[in-house]
Design an enzyme around this catalytic site. Structure first.
Site, PDB file in Angstrom:
ATOM      1  N   GLU A  29      41.705 -54.366 -28.872  1.00 58.10           N
ATOM      2  CA  GLU A  29      41.509 -54.695 -27.460  1.00 58.10           C
ATOM      3  C   GLU A  29      42.830 -54.553 -26.718  1.00 58.10           C
ATOM      4  OE1 GLU A  29      39.747 -58.288 -24.602  1.00 58.10           O
ATOM      5  OE2 GLU A  29      39.844 -58.577 -26.769  1.00 58.10           O
ATOM      6  N   GLU A 175      30.171 -60.163 -24.772  1.00 59.61           N
ATOM      7  CA  GLU A 175      30.057 -61.616 -24.548  1.00 59.61           C
ATOM      8  C   GLU A 175      29.568 -61.959 -23.142  1.00 59.61           C
ATOM      9  OE1 GLU A 175      33.659 -63.636 -25.712  1.00 59.61           O
ATOM     10  OE2 GLU A 175      33.403 -63.110 -27.815  1.00 59.61           O
ATOM     11  N   TYR A 246      34.747 -67.203 -34.536  1.00 60.84           N
ATOM     12  CA  TYR A 246      36.126 -67.446 -34.967  1.00 60.84           C
ATOM     13  C   TYR A 246      36.168 -68.783 -35.694  1.00 60.84           C
ATOM     14  CZ  TYR A 246      37.419 -63.553 -31.972  1.00 60.84           C
ATOM     15  OH  TYR A 246      37.522 -62.302 -31.419  1.00 60.84           O
ATOM     16  N   GLU A 294      33.003 -59.134 -33.869  1.00 59.90           N
ATOM     17  CA  GLU A 294      34.241 -59.915 -33.749  1.00 59.90           C
ATOM     18  C   GLU A 294      34.157 -61.048 -34.754  1.00 59.90           C
ATOM     19  OE1 GLU A 294      35.859 -61.276 -29.980  1.00 59.90           O
ATOM     20  OE2 GLU A 294      35.062 -59.506 -28.952  1.00 59.90           O
TER      21      GLU A 294
END
Length: 499
Positions: A29, A175, A246, A294
């Site tokens: 990114e 997202e 995450y 991700e």
């Protein structure tokens, strides 16, 4: 003698699914120093003629990445892809709102395609569903994939790229369920926009595969309803549904943290159930799979605001042994759930929440780097349905969990296999019996191990090789059985060959 014991039962006829090569992907990114100062640093003496850091390219090739997702991330939802193509001296400097940084646009779509070629990875591009519209999504597919003879294809050719890039994988936004997202949409709004974008994108190139935005994590108040609504609307025109997550040890609870695979598998199970429900409700013959595009450990903090500077130091996480063991379990989950997870992209590939950190004179590899490298290079063929019987460890968050987390692969063509074992115990070895139940004569060719005594142990610029994967003595198979003592806080990989 070890107080903890385990038995791992393997049968090459008891398979789960073919292992998709795209499970070993990465994510790049325009955030912090991932692109500028990481991938692309033309001022560095370590850069090649294109401005790519040669040491970074070598490390990424060693990790055997198969696909790279780009350009974001939150960055995507405010990005005009036209800013990053054409003559570099004519590209605009922009205020980048997602990370409050200055974007020079010196690295864009074509440079990314060249970068993917340099590391032998397939490109996965995202289209902007925030400030972007379906026309810009259509135009980008034409620019990348159409042959000469139309406006956007001819623009690519004028930029020096006669042959189409043939980008197969496309993320329809990023997202979009998140209120933090530029141009955030509610589920039904996003589903309709994504449907129309995917339609025109596939009209441009019917061979592409599209990824729908799923929930940003399992703690969103709209999860999993967002996933159901968006899927019901866009189902027939998308091929994958994205997952983001995450992990972190925010509470300092290492035993629970080392049982993270429990939560990761629950997340997959919920979304798999959602896919099954929507397919049934729509009476569809079309399949949609999961793209965990991700995933990473990220919790120790670091600035996320660039204060309007170029390539600021953002989210440059330092990873330790316990983080590496969580990564190993994540990869185990990918293999165990390989029937529904077909794409996975670790975030990110250099500097930003990454296992690789650069400085002007070198590159630091963190422990998780070695974990990923082993699995990405060795997991081939079919994922095996491994039966594990192991002593139980108690955790505050998940209750009792097996001391071992295990996955395995077997390639019928080469008759080579691999077994991936994590000992979750902080203090105790696990005496492990491996038993092959298929009657084949098997030999363990090699064994690798990453282990340490302190879960917070990490590599540093001063001690870069403190935690690496080291070869160990391979156990001997006798009458279809082998024994190995797995030390606490360890990840062990065994490679096998049928004789």
């Amino acid at each position: 003698m070890a107080s903890l014991k385990a038995q791992v039962l393997l049968d090459t006829n008891r398979t789960i699914a073919p292992i998709s090569p795209l499970l070993f992907g990465g994510f790049a990114e325009h955030m912090g120093r991932c692109v500028y100062g990481g991938i692309y640093d033309p001022q560095s003496p370590l850069a090649d003629e294109r401005g790519f850091r040669k040491d970074v390219l070598e490390a990424l090739r060693d990790q055997a990445y198969t696909v790279i997702r780009y350009p974001g991330g939150n960055f995507l939802s405010g990005y005009n892809w036209l800013d990053g193509v054409g003559p570099k001296d004519q590209r605009p400097r922009r205020r980048e709102l997602a990370w409050q940084s200055i974007e020079t646009n010196q690295f864009g779509t074509n440079e990314f395609i060249q970068f993917c070629s340099a590391i032998n990875a397939a490109p996965m591009l995202g289209v902007n569903m925030g400030t972007g519209d379906i026309q810009s999504a259509s135009a980008l597919v034409e620019y990348c994939n159409a042959p000469a003879g139309s406006y956007w294809a001819d623009l690519r050719i004028s930029h020096g790229f006669r042959d189409p890039h043939n980008v197969r994988y496309w993320c329809v936004g990023n997202e979009m369920d998140g209120p933090w997202q530029i141009g955030h949409l509610e589920a039904n709004e996003y589903g309709k926009k994504a449907l129309e974008a995917a339609k025109v994108m596939k009209w441009q190139d019917p061979t592409i595969q599209t990824v729908l935005c799923g929930s940003s994590n399992d703690q969103m108040s709209t999860y999993p309803e967002w996933d159901r609504i968006a899927l019901e609307i866009a189902w027939e025109h998308v091929d994958y549904h994205s997952m983001h997550y995450y992990a972190g040890n925010r509470n300092g609870d290492t035993p629970s943290y080392l049982a993270s695979a429990i939560r990761l598998e629950n997340y997959v199970d919920t979304l798999e159930g959602t896919l099954r429900y929507v397919k049934a409700k729509r009476r569809s013959k079309h399949d949609v799979f999961l793209s965990w595009d991700e995933w990473q450990v990220w919790y120790k903090g670091d600035p996320l605001n660039g204060n309007w500077t170029e390539a600021p130091h953002l989210a440059e996480e330092i990873y330790n042994l316990e983080d590496a063991l969580v990564v190993a379990q994540w990869l185990n989950v990918f293999l165990r759930k390989s029937y529904v997870i077909k794409i996975a992209c670790v975030a990110q590939i250099v500097n930003v929440i990454s296992w690789l950190h650069t400085r002007p004179d070198g590159l630091l590899k963190q422990p998780s780097y070695y974990v990923f490298k082993l699995v990405s290079n060795l997991a081939r063929g079919q994922a095996l349905d491994v039966a594990v019987k192991a002593s139980i460890l108690e955790t505050d968050q998940y209750g009792g969990v097996p001391a071992l987390d295990v996955s395995a692969s077997y390639d019928e063509e080469t008759q080579q296999g691999a077994i991936f074992l994590v000992n979750r115990s902080i203090t105790e070895p696990v005496l492990t019996e491996l038993r092959w139940q298929d009657g084949k004569t098997v030999q363990i060719d090699s064994a690798w191990q990453l282990a340490g005594s302190d879960p917070k142990e990490a590599n540093s610029w001063e001690e870069p090789n403190r935690l690496t994967a080291k070869p160990i003595t391979a156990p001997v198979v006798d009458s279809g059985c082998a024994s190995i003592s797995l030390p606490p806080l360890s990840f062990t990989v065994l490679t096998t060959r049928a004789q």
